[in-house]
Write a protein that holds these residues in place. Structure first.
Motif, PDB file in Angstrom:
ATOM      1  N   ASN A   1       0.824  -1.201   0.000  1.00  0.00           N
ATOM      2  CA  ASN A   1       0.000   0.000   0.000  1.00  0.00           C
ATOM      3  C   ASN A   1       0.866   1.263   0.000  1.00  0.00           C
TER       4      ASN A   1
ATOM      5  N   ASN B   1      10.079   1.654   5.600  1.00  0.00           N
ATOM      6  CA  ASN B   1       8.814   1.290   6.244  1.00  0.00           C
ATOM      7  C   ASN B   1       7.843   0.872   5.145  1.00  0.00           C
TER       8      ASN B   1
ATOM      9  N   ASP C   1       3.912  -0.655   4.318  1.00  0.00           N
ATOM     10  CA  ASP C   1       2.535  -0.977   4.699  1.00  0.00           C
ATOM     11  C   ASP C   1       1.910  -1.712   3.533  1.00  0.00           C
TER      12      ASP C   1
ATOM     13  N   TYR D   1      -1.141  -5.185   2.336  1.00  0.00           N
ATOM     14  CA  TYR D   1      -2.247  -6.106   2.627  1.00  0.00           C
ATOM     15  C   TYR D   1      -1.899  -7.469   2.077  1.00  0.00           C
TER      16      TYR D   1
ATOM     17  N   GLU E   1       3.395  -5.021  12.764  1.00  0.00           N
ATOM     18  CA  GLU E   1       1.969  -5.225  13.020  1.00  0.00           C
ATOM     19  C   GLU E   1       1.391  -6.089  11.913  1.00  0.00           C
ATOM     20  N   SER E   2       0.521  -6.965  12.292  1.00  0.00           N
ATOM     21  CA  SER E   2      -0.253  -7.762  11.336  1.00  0.00           C
ATOM     22  C   SER E   2      -1.608  -8.011  11.983  1.00  0.00           C
TER      23      SER E   2
ATOM     24  N   LYS F   1      -3.803  -6.679   7.262  1.00  0.00           N
ATOM     25  CA  LYS F   1      -3.017  -5.448   7.060  1.00  0.00           C
ATOM     26  C   LYS F   1      -1.737  -5.596   7.880  1.00  0.00           C
TER      27      LYS F   1
ATOM     28  N   ARG G   1       2.435  -4.040   8.750  1.00  0.00           N
ATOM     29  CA  ARG G   1       3.457  -2.988   8.716  1.00  0.00           C
ATOM     30  C   ARG G   1       4.789  -3.614   9.112  1.00  0.00           C
TER      31      ARG G   1
END
Length: 179
Positions: free
Chosen positions: A116, A126, A128, A130, A157-158, A170, A172
């Protein structure tokens, strides 16, 4: 016939000798005047020489200050040139880094994962994105860890989200460029 001169004749007085103290005083005065004249001319010529040397040194100092300014300007220009040259060399060395980085990320993305956004700050990236399943996210992270272009790959994060009635994950993550 005998003549007699009745007019008185002025006779010269016998000259008396000059006293010794007057002669010694005149000689001492002349000697002192001579010594003082010599000292005056000696110090006057010394003063003129010193003043001429002072003016010469002043001109030399002014010339040297100009040379110092020129050297300072040259050093500034040389430093600027060196900085620009080193910057160009760094850019030349890192010219292929973005292409190799994007190529490594592209080859690491498995089916079912899309990105994304991606931000680069220095050597840290970094990402991000999906994925359809959590295992796709794990496969993507594993592929990035195996890539030689990256180090310190960490999944921040997931979480499961829903987008247009489809369950997605989603994620990161951050990684460091090792190239």
């Amino acid at each position: 016939m005998i003549r007699i001169n009745l007019i008185p004749v002025k006779r010269k007085a016998k000259s008396r000798p000059v006293p010794v103290f007057v002669l010694s005083a005149v000689a001492g005065t002349l000697l002192a005047a001579g010594i003082l004249a010599y000292i005056y001319f000696y110090f006057d010529s010394s003063l003129r020489t010193t003043r001429a040397r002072f003016e010469n040194n002043k001109q030399n100092i002014a010339g040297l200050k100009n040379k110092i300014r020129e050297v300072d300007n040259f050093e500034k220009v040389n430093k600027t040139f060196s900085e620009r040259n080193s910057l160009i060399e760094q850019l030349r060395k890192k010219q292929n880094t973005p292409v190799m980085m994007l190529d490594s990320i592209d080859t690491s993305i498995p089916n079912g994962v899309w990105l994304n956004s991606m931000g680069v700050a220095g050597d840290i990236i970094n990402i991000d994105g999906y994925a359809f399943t959590n295992s796709d996210v794990v496969a993507f992270v594993d592929n990035l860890k195996q890539a030689k272009a990256f180090s310190d790959v960490s999944l921040l994060e997931s979480r499961e989200t829903e987008m247009e009635k489809i369950s997605l994950y989603k994620f990161r993550l951050t990684l460091k460029v090792a190239i």
